[in-house]
Scaffold this active site. Structure first.
Site, PDB file in Angstrom:
ATOM      1  N   LYS A 260      25.113   5.309  39.187  1.00  0.00           N
ATOM      2  CA  LYS A 260      25.293   4.530  37.939  1.00  0.00           C
ATOM      3  C   LYS A 260      23.666   4.957  36.997  1.00  0.00           C
ATOM      4  CE  LYS A 260      29.035   2.406  39.202  1.00  0.00           C
ATOM      5  NZ  LYS A 260      30.565   2.334  38.176  1.00  0.00           N
TER       6      LYS A 260
ATOM      7  N   HIS B  79      37.655   8.940  44.754  1.00  0.00           N
ATOM      8  CA  HIS B  79      38.169   9.526  43.159  1.00  0.00           C
ATOM      9  C   HIS B  79      37.314  10.645  43.522  1.00  0.00           C
ATOM     10  CE1 HIS B  79      38.954   5.933  41.615  1.00  0.00           C
ATOM     11  NE2 HIS B  79      37.003   5.894  40.590  1.00  0.00           N
TER      12      HIS B  79
HETATM   13  C1  BG6 Z   1      36.091   2.617  39.888  1.00  0.00           C
HETATM   14  C2  BG6 Z   1      34.630   2.179  39.578  1.00  0.00           C
HETATM   15  O1  BG6 Z   1      37.497   3.148  40.325  1.00  0.00           O
HETATM   16  O2  BG6 Z   1      35.863   3.676  38.131  1.00  0.00           O
HETATM   17  C3  BG6 Z   1      33.827   1.971  38.816  1.00  0.00           C
HETATM   18  O3  BG6 Z   1      34.700   0.825  40.200  1.00  0.00           O
HETATM   19  C4  BG6 Z   1      33.154   3.144  37.753  1.00  0.00           C
HETATM   20  O4  BG6 Z   1      32.077   1.527  39.597  1.00  0.00           O
HETATM   21  C5  BG6 Z   1      34.821   2.835  37.447  1.00  0.00           C
HETATM   22  O5  BG6 Z   1      32.923   2.666  36.294  1.00  0.00           O
HETATM   23  C6  BG6 Z   1      34.885   4.511  36.228  1.00  0.00           C
HETATM   24  O6  BG6 Z   1      35.932   4.983  36.177  1.00  0.00           O
HETATM   25  P1  BG6 Z   1      36.247   5.562  34.695  1.00  0.00           P
HETATM   26  O7  BG6 Z   1      37.675   6.010  34.032  1.00  0.00           O
HETATM   27  O8  BG6 Z   1      35.420   5.064  33.357  1.00  0.00           O
HETATM   28  O9  BG6 Z   1      34.844   7.101  34.860  1.00  0.00           O
END
Ligand code: BG6
Length: 509
Positions: free
Chosen positions: A361, A263
């Site tokens: 986290k 991401h």
């Molecule tokens: C995922 C991760 O790709 O994205 C997770 O594996 C994370 O650990 C999640 O919580 C977060 O996604 P979003 O869309 O809620 O920001």
């Protein structure tokens, strides 16, 4: 440029019209998993509800449970009622449910895959899916090999008479560059690269796509978007949730592999890449690949990176446990739940501009944002006292929540003296548009059915992202336990020191 000029690369189709998937169906492996239940099944219903799936769409679940069609329908129904974004409409549900089937079996079971092939052939005849099938691998990557080879053996991996077969895969795409290569080799040995859709759900978010609109549809920002004006860029993805219940996936993976490799590096690529000559998948990917290839960690890593692990603390009014006391985690686990790093981009546009990335986290609050922080003006008319309350100008792209874009700049405080203080100019999606943003998975599933692959990273992007991260992971590997940070704070002190050494601070979103 004359408004009569016609770009020969542009396809004449009106891109504002809703795009509806043609005859097709989807098979989900791992359909009883968390992702399918919470995201994929609701997204499929939402697409059907928005009229974007073909009338005869078919959905086939494959898994170990000994389920009938009715059991599968009940399961999907529950997932849809719990997770759909759009209103529930019985007629939409019933039409979708008619096309649902379940095939029971293991991934090494030839007979089960033969039964699946027969099921698809039957659906082609009864629902008009025309041999067009997407296979969604919502399973851990150690099963990719079995599944793609079974699809190959049972002749489901290739369409005939002009029909298509595609595979959609979920991260983690490997553990490092070498394992990512192996994984890509496995998948590409059966599915050609243009039939592979790798999900990075951040690319399905409206605000992430808006980075391109902001940069390339406007004249306002681009002249400033370079090392002459930008001091640094901060990319933050903070989460307030902990890891209870996710030990199986997360222990041994950690924040950098889970989030930075995919991401955050995709966000960096969109912010830093050059303008594609035209907005199409090929050109877009070419620019992302160029910028990723030019990106590298800043050294020494002892000073330019930070990692941490949350300990017990307060999340709002809730007392929460530390990682080592979360269910399923090894109490000796060295898995980091916070990771930060400093990257540089070796190009004329970005030379000398650090890109600071952080994720964690159990941080202070859930927020994902990209802050482009500008340099101080080279000369100030006002004396220091007048501007002492002013920070650097910044453009902040708020990916979530409160989606929007914020500009921060100095303004005169009303009164008889000249005093300048920071103010915000704020664009919020919720105020500017009446349309609600679709969920990332709605967009991505639809795009995969439409063969629109702009928002899916290629094998090369994935491998390049690992190449950026691998030296940092190796450096951390032998350094024992990450630094503690109490839940509800903004990460370990080393993350602040990392910025302080450069004379900068993290934004407190
Ligand atoms: C995922 C991760 O790709 O994205 C997770 O594996 C994370 O650990 C999640 O919580 C977060 O996604 P979003 O869309 O809620 O920001």
């Amino acid at each position: 440029m004359s408004k009569h000029w016609v770009n020969p690369l542009k396809d004449p189709q009106d891109k504002r019209l809703p795009r509806i998937a043609g005859p097709s169906g989807m098979v989900i492996f791992g359909v009883t998993g968390d992702l399918a239940r919470r995201k994929l099944l609701p997204a499929i219903y939402d697409l059907a509800n928005r009229g974007l799936l073909p009338a005869g769409f078919a959905l086939v679940g494959f898994g170990r449970r000994d389920w009938s069609k009715a059991d599968f329908e009940d399961y999907v129904h529950e997932a849809v009622r719990a997770g759909a974004r759009t209103e529930y409409r019985a007629n939409v549900w019933e039409r979708l449910a008619e096309g649902m089937h379940f095939v029971s079996g293991n991934f090494d079971d030839d007979a089960a895959f033969d039964a699946l092939a027969q099921q698809l052939a039957d659906l082609d005849a009864s629902r008009g899916t025309a041999g067009n099938w997407a296979f969604y691998l919502s399973v851990p990557p150690n099963f990719f090999d079995d599944v793609v080879h079974q699809l190959d053996r049972s002749e489901m991996a290739r369409g005939s008479d002009g029909s298509w077969r595609r595979v959609i895969i979920e991260k983690p795409f490997g553990h490092d560059q070498a394992t990512a290569r192996d994984l890509n080799r496995v998948v590409n040995s059966v599915f050609p690269e243009d039939s592979v859709f790798r999900i990075d759900h951040y690319l399905g978010k409206e605000t992430v796509q808006n980075i391109m609109a902001l940069r390339f549809a406007n004249q306002l920002f681009d002249p400033l978007w370079n090392a002459n004006f930008v001091d640094h860029v901060q990319i933050t993805m903070a989460e307030d949730i902990g890891l209870g219940g996710r030990a199986g996936y997360y222990d041994g993976i950690g924040a950098a592999r889970d989030v930075i490799q995919n991401h955050l590096l995709q966000l960096l690529a969109l912010v830093a890449m050059e303008e594609p000559i035209i907005y199409n998948p090929r050109e877009l990917r070419a620019e992302k690949i160029k910028v990723l290839r030019a990106t590298a960690p800043v050294y020494p890593l002892s000073k330019s990176t930070a990692r941490g692990q949350y300990t017990a603390g307060w999340q709002g009014s809730e007392r929460v446990v530390g990682l080592r006391d979360e269910d399923g985690f090894d109490p000796e686990s060295n898995t980091e739940t916070f990771a930060a790093c400093t990257l540089q981009i070796n190009s004329r546009r970005w030379a000398g501009v650090p890109f600071y990335l952080r994720t964690g986290k159990r941080l202070g609050r859930r927020v994902t944002e990209i802050a482009v922080v500008f340099k101080q003006a080279p000369h100030l008319t006002f004396d220091e006292q007048m501007t002492s309350a002013q920070g650097p100008n910044a453009l902040v792209i708020r990916v979530q929540p409160d989606e929007g874009v914020l500009m921060r700049f100095g303004s005169k405080v009303p009164g008889s003296t000249m005093e300048v203080r920071d103010v915000n100019m704020d664009f919020a999606y919720s105020e500017a548009f009446t349309e609600e943003s679709p969920e990332a998975y709605e967009r991505l599933i639809l795009d995969a059915l439409l063969d629109e692959n702009s928002l899916f990273p290629t094998n090369e992007e994935v491998e390049l992202s690992w190449a950026i991260l691998d030296p940092i992971l190796e450096y951390w590997e032998n350094r024992g336990k990450p630094e503690d940070y109490p839940a509800g704070t903004w990460g370990p002190e080393s993350a602040d020191r990392m910025m302080a050494r450069d004379g900068r601070t993290w934004r407190r979103p």
